[in-house]
Enzyme design. Structure first.
Site, PDB file in Angstrom:
ATOM      1  CB  SER A 173      44.506  37.165  43.856  1.00  0.00           C
ATOM      2  OG  SER A 173      44.244  36.154  42.925  1.00  0.00           O
ATOM      3  CG  HIS A 222      46.031  33.585  44.637  1.00  0.00           C
ATOM      4  ND1 HIS A 222      44.730  34.005  44.586  1.00  0.00           N
ATOM      5  CD2 HIS A 222      46.212  33.077  45.880  1.00  0.00           C
ATOM      6  CE1 HIS A 222      44.138  33.770  45.752  1.00  0.00           C
ATOM      7  NE2 HIS A 222      45.026  33.214  46.561  1.00  0.00           N
ATOM      8  CG  ASP A 261      42.664  32.856  49.462  1.00  0.00           C
ATOM      9  OD1 ASP A 261      42.268  32.445  50.570  1.00  0.00           O
ATOM     10  OD2 ASP A 261      43.800  32.611  49.001  1.00  0.00           O
TER      11      ASP A 261
END
Ligand code: SAM
Lengths: 216, 277
Positions: free
Chosen positions: A24, A51, A144
């Site tokens: 991310s 992401h 996540d």
């Protein structure tokens, strides 16, 4: 390296079919460092969820393709998963592994505020490849990936986190470490070298490792 | 036997039970997503295994409906992928103008955002008045909302940037009426849209379409079912008709690439080239 295998508890007969990587914030740079350790003939497929901004439009994938040796692809639905290729999840789609050895995409709602979500990829990889997948979690300001790492662990696969001390955003690897689902904690370059070593081992072990169909 | 293999059997049994009891056929849906939804459902109701919920699915229709709602997630938005609508405007609309009457099918229209976006583009390009637009889905709840055409105002505000990027000639707000924090789509857009229930797994061909818009629906199907549905579309299309798929759905990964010419690779717009035999 040996410790990594011993931890599996059953000697040297493990095979490796695939690597799944999640990143991310700060993950893109770590991913470049990691993938730069691999050659174009890396014998496993690598699936990546990073992401992305919803308007990315493939820019992340194209940028990565310019910097690393393995071929980088932003796949379409049902694209066949092949060794030596890096598949990056497109913005706004979840990416999964289908048991037939193809990529699946969906526009289901966000998971952990993210689409693509790392958990979604990792859980499907655990289901399709079980103990033969290696999951890697990189820098990010999100949780996540933790549940996905748990699924990979439960299926007997390997789990590696980028060292939070090195990660630009330590929260994501730290979250997985705190959940006790990480086997190894390493800087990004060391993860790349480890994967390179696994790859060489797999090449030496012969072609059946290339069979992507899970469980024979 | 390994747990994932057992789970695989359980999923087969559950989907078979649903099909034989209620007639909904999810057996040929893309497996990984279906499994995720089942697992999620199980977690939400605190169930322990998939096999345990099968009796309840068989005997309790309401319980089945709860699960079925998970299988037809109708996530959608207005002017998603603006470059697709721009391509419809610039490349497809001029061709549509060559037909005196045009039939358009939006398959898997979900809650309607897509078909209203398409209607706006067709209207601005001057072809809406000669069009009949069929908007279909197999989810009645989604279809009812599509027919209503009432959306949250925030969602439309978000979409207005995309509308501009799609080459919008006016302002998106010209096509709806605000009511408090909701908006209602203009009734002139609805005049030429026919909403109806159609199941791509089990229902039949819709005749002589000039444009079929089916985006992000077939990604939920496995290869076999994709083949059936593409066969249905190919049969339904008039000669020279257009097929528009989701931006990550590519005919190259199907058995149908030989029957279409690529009109716009990025927007996934194809033109049927071979007449049916
Ligand atoms: C993710 S939505 C896509 C909506 C829209 N086309 C878009 O791209 O924004 C998928 C839609 O396909 C519908 N669908 C799934 N299976 C179907 C079937 N067998 N027949 C008709 N519609 C189906 C679902 O109900 C849902 O509304």
């Amino acid at each position: 390296m040996a410790g990594f295998y011993i931890m599996k508890g059953d000697g040297s007969h493990d095979r490796y079919r695939a690597v799944a990587i999640g990143g991310s914030a700060g993950g893109a740079a770590a991913l470049e460092t990691l993938l730069s350790c691999l050659t174009g003939d890396f014998p496993l497929p690598i699936l990546v969820v990073q992401h992305l901004h919803p308007a990315d439009g493939g820019a992340f994938s194209r940028q990565l393709a310019r910097t690393v040796a393995p071929e980088v692809i932003e796949p379409c639905d049902k694209e066949r998963i092949e060794a030596g290729r890096v598949y990056t999840a497109p913005a706004n789609y979840h990416m999964v592994v289908e048991r037939e050895g193809t990529i699946g995409l969906s526009i289901d709602g966000k998971v952990n505020f993210s689409r693509p979500s790392i958990d979604v990829l990792f859980e499907s990889a655990a289901n399709a490849w079980g103990r033969e997948v290696t999951a890697v979690i990189l820098s990010g300001a999100s949780a996540d990936g933790t549940e996905g790492m748990r699924a990979v662990r439960a299926a007997g696969g390997r789990t590696i986190a980028q060292d939070p001390a090195e990660a630009r955003y330590p929260l994501m690897p730290q979250s997985a470490i705190d959940a006790r689902v990480v086997e190894r904690v390493l800087p990004a370059a060391a993860i790349g070298q480890l994967l390179h070593a696994l790859g060489s081992r797999e090449k030496a072990a012969g072609p059946c490792g290339m069979n992507l169909l899970p469980y024979g | 036997m390994k747990p994932p293999q057992i789970e695989n059997i359980e999923v087969d049994l559950l989907l078979e039970a649903i099909f034989r009891r209620y007639g909904y056929d999810f057996r040929s849906y893309a497996r990984a997503s279906i499994e995720r939804r089942i697992r999620q459902f199980l977690a939400d109701i605190g169930g322990e295994s998939i096999s345990q919920i099968i009796p309840k699915v068989l005997y309790d229709r309401d319980f089945f409906m709860q699960l079925a709602r998970r299988f037809s997630i109708s996530v959608t938005e207005m002017f998603r992928d603006p470059f697709v609508y721009r391509a419809v405007r610039e490349t497809v609309a001029p061709m549509l103008r060559t037909w005196p009457h045009i039939k358009i099918w939006n398959a898997g229209c979900a809650t309607g955002e897509e078909v209203y976006s398409l209607a706006i583009v067709l209207k601005e390009e001057g072809v809406f008045d000669r069009a009949t637009v069929y908007a279909t889905d197999f989810n009645d709840e989604a279809l009812a909302r599509a027919k209503e055409g009432i959306y949250e105002i925030d969602r439309l505000r978000e979409a207005s940037g995309n509308y501009q990027q799609a080459g919008g000639k006016s302002s998106l707000s010209a096509y709806y009426h605000a009511r408090y924090d909701a908006v209602a789509m203009d009734s002139t857009l609805k005049q030429r849209i026919v909403f109806s229930n159609h199941n791509l797994v089990s229902d039949h061909v819709f005749g002589e379409m000039h444009l079929i818009f089916c985006r992000n629906v077939m990604i939920y199907f496995n290869r076999e079912l994709q083949k059936r549905v593409l066969g249905l579309f190919t049969e339904s299309l008039a000669r020279g008709g257009f097929l528009c798929l989701g931006t990550k759905e590519d005919l190259r990964f199907t058995d149908f690439s030989g029957r279409y010419a690529v009109v716009d690779d990025r927007a996934k717009i194809y033109k049927k080239t071979v007449a049916d035999g």
